[in-house]
Design a protein around this motif. Structure first.
Motif, PDB file in Angstrom:
ATOM      1  N   LYS A  57      -1.906  -9.089   0.576  1.00  0.00           N
ATOM      2  CA  LYS A  57      -1.751 -10.205   1.520  1.00  0.00           C
ATOM      3  C   LYS A  57      -0.479 -10.028   2.361  1.00  0.00           C
ATOM      4  O   LYS A  57      -0.489 -10.248   3.569  1.00  0.00           O
ATOM      5  N   GLU A  58       0.609  -9.606   1.729  1.00  0.00           N
ATOM      6  CA  GLU A  58       1.863  -9.368   2.455  1.00  0.00           C
ATOM      7  C   GLU A  58       1.723  -8.193   3.419  1.00  0.00           C
ATOM      8  O   GLU A  58       2.217  -8.245   4.549  1.00  0.00           O
ATOM      9  N   LEU A  59       1.059  -7.132   2.959  1.00  0.00           N
ATOM     10  CA  LEU A  59       0.842  -5.967   3.822  1.00  0.00           C
ATOM     11  C   LEU A  59      -0.011  -6.342   5.023  1.00  0.00           C
ATOM     12  O   LEU A  59       0.283  -5.941   6.151  1.00  0.00           O
ATOM     13  N   TYR A  60      -1.042  -7.119   4.788  1.00  0.00           N
ATOM     14  CA  TYR A  60      -1.918  -7.552   5.875  1.00  0.00           C
ATOM     15  C   TYR A  60      -1.139  -8.381   6.896  1.00  0.00           C
ATOM     16  O   TYR A  60      -1.271  -8.181   8.105  1.00  0.00           O
ATOM     17  N   ALA A  61      -0.302  -9.295   6.393  1.00  0.00           N
ATOM     18  CA  ALA A  61       0.488 -10.139   7.296  1.00  0.00           C
ATOM     19  C   ALA A  61       1.428  -9.290   8.141  1.00  0.00           C
ATOM     20  O   ALA A  61       1.592  -9.528   9.346  1.00  0.00           O
ATOM     21  N   SER A 110      -8.307  -5.514   9.098  1.00  0.00           N
ATOM     22  CA  SER A 110      -9.220  -6.371   8.323  1.00  0.00           C
ATOM     23  C   SER A 110     -10.074  -5.582   7.350  1.00  0.00           C
ATOM     24  O   SER A 110     -10.439  -6.088   6.289  1.00  0.00           O
ATOM     25  N   ASP A 111     -10.402  -4.363   7.694  1.00  0.00           N
ATOM     26  CA  ASP A 111     -11.275  -3.537   6.860  1.00  0.00           C
ATOM     27  C   ASP A 111     -10.504  -2.599   5.932  1.00  0.00           C
ATOM     28  O   ASP A 111     -11.120  -1.819   5.211  1.00  0.00           O
ATOM     29  N   MET A 112      -9.187  -2.675   5.927  1.00  0.00           N
ATOM     30  CA  MET A 112      -8.384  -1.714   5.160  1.00  0.00           C
ATOM     31  C   MET A 112      -8.127  -2.171   3.728  1.00  0.00           C
ATOM     32  O   MET A 112      -7.946  -3.351   3.469  1.00  0.00           O
ATOM     33  N   ARG A 113      -8.093  -1.172   2.841  1.00  0.00           N
ATOM     34  CA  ARG A 113      -7.654  -1.396   1.462  1.00  0.00           C
ATOM     35  C   ARG A 113      -6.120  -1.366   1.451  1.00  0.00           C
ATOM     36  O   ARG A 113      -5.479  -1.012   2.440  1.00  0.00           O
ATOM     37  N   LYS A 114      -5.549  -1.722   0.326  1.00  0.00           N
ATOM     38  CA  LYS A 114      -4.092  -1.776   0.213  1.00  0.00           C
ATOM     39  C   LYS A 114      -3.448  -0.425   0.566  1.00  0.00           C
ATOM     40  O   LYS A 114      -2.506  -0.366   1.342  1.00  0.00           O
ATOM     41  N   ASP A 115      -3.978   0.663   0.014  1.00  0.00           N
ATOM     42  CA  ASP A 115      -3.394   1.980   0.285  1.00  0.00           C
ATOM     43  C   ASP A 115      -3.511   2.364   1.756  1.00  0.00           C
ATOM     44  O   ASP A 115      -2.628   3.018   2.316  1.00  0.00           O
ATOM     45  N   GLN A 116      -4.585   1.915   2.395  1.00  0.00           N
ATOM     46  CA  GLN A 116      -4.751   2.189   3.834  1.00  0.00           C
ATOM     47  C   GLN A 116      -3.768   1.368   4.661  1.00  0.00           C
ATOM     48  O   GLN A 116      -3.254   1.859   5.674  1.00  0.00           O
ATOM     49  N   LEU A 117      -3.516   0.130   4.239  1.00  0.00           N
ATOM     50  CA  LEU A 117      -2.520  -0.692   4.947  1.00  0.00           C
ATOM     51  C   LEU A 117      -1.129  -0.070   4.843  1.00  0.00           C
ATOM     52  O   LEU A 117      -0.391  -0.019   5.830  1.00  0.00           O
ATOM     53  N   VAL A 118      -0.785   0.413   3.656  1.00  0.00           N
ATOM     54  CA  VAL A 118       0.516   1.077   3.460  1.00  0.00           C
ATOM     55  C   VAL A 118       0.644   2.257   4.413  1.00  0.00           C
ATOM     56  O   VAL A 118       1.650   2.405   5.124  1.00  0.00           O
ATOM     57  N   LYS A 119      -0.382   3.095   4.455  1.00  0.00           N
ATOM     58  CA  LYS A 119      -0.353   4.277   5.331  1.00  0.00           C
ATOM     59  C   LYS A 119      -0.258   3.874   6.806  1.00  0.00           C
ATOM     60  O   LYS A 119       0.521   4.447   7.563  1.00  0.00           O
TER      61      LYS A 119
END
Length: 87
Positions: free
Chosen positions: A58-62, A73-82
């Protein structure tokens, strides 16, 4: 190559060096302009936030939303980090 008369880039040499290292235009401009200001020292600010792996999804998405990462919106946590690291 950046136009040396471009008023949006304050330190053209820094901008060009960062672009040569693979930084995006936005990131290179942000860093070059911060270094041009006497009251900002971007190289001294790093390391105070916890690593992205410790953030919740949730924090990564924000954060991704805040800086405008496409497809978040379609990313997993590891994809958001990258995506955040490469922005």
């Amino acid at each position: 190559m950046v136009n040396s008369n471009d008023p949006s880039i304050k330190k053209a040499d820094t901008y060009e060096a960062l672009r040569d290292q693979g930084a995006s235009k936005e990131k290179a401009a942000r860093i070059a302009n911060a270094q041009a200001r006497d009251d900002m020292h971007p190289s001294k600010k790093g390391g105070k936030a916890p690593p992205y792996e410790d953030w919740s999804k949730k924090e990564l998405y924000a954060r991704a939303q805040e800086i405008g990462v496409d497809g978040r919106s379609d990313m997993r946590k590891d994809q958001l980090v990258k995506a955040l690291r490469n922005h």
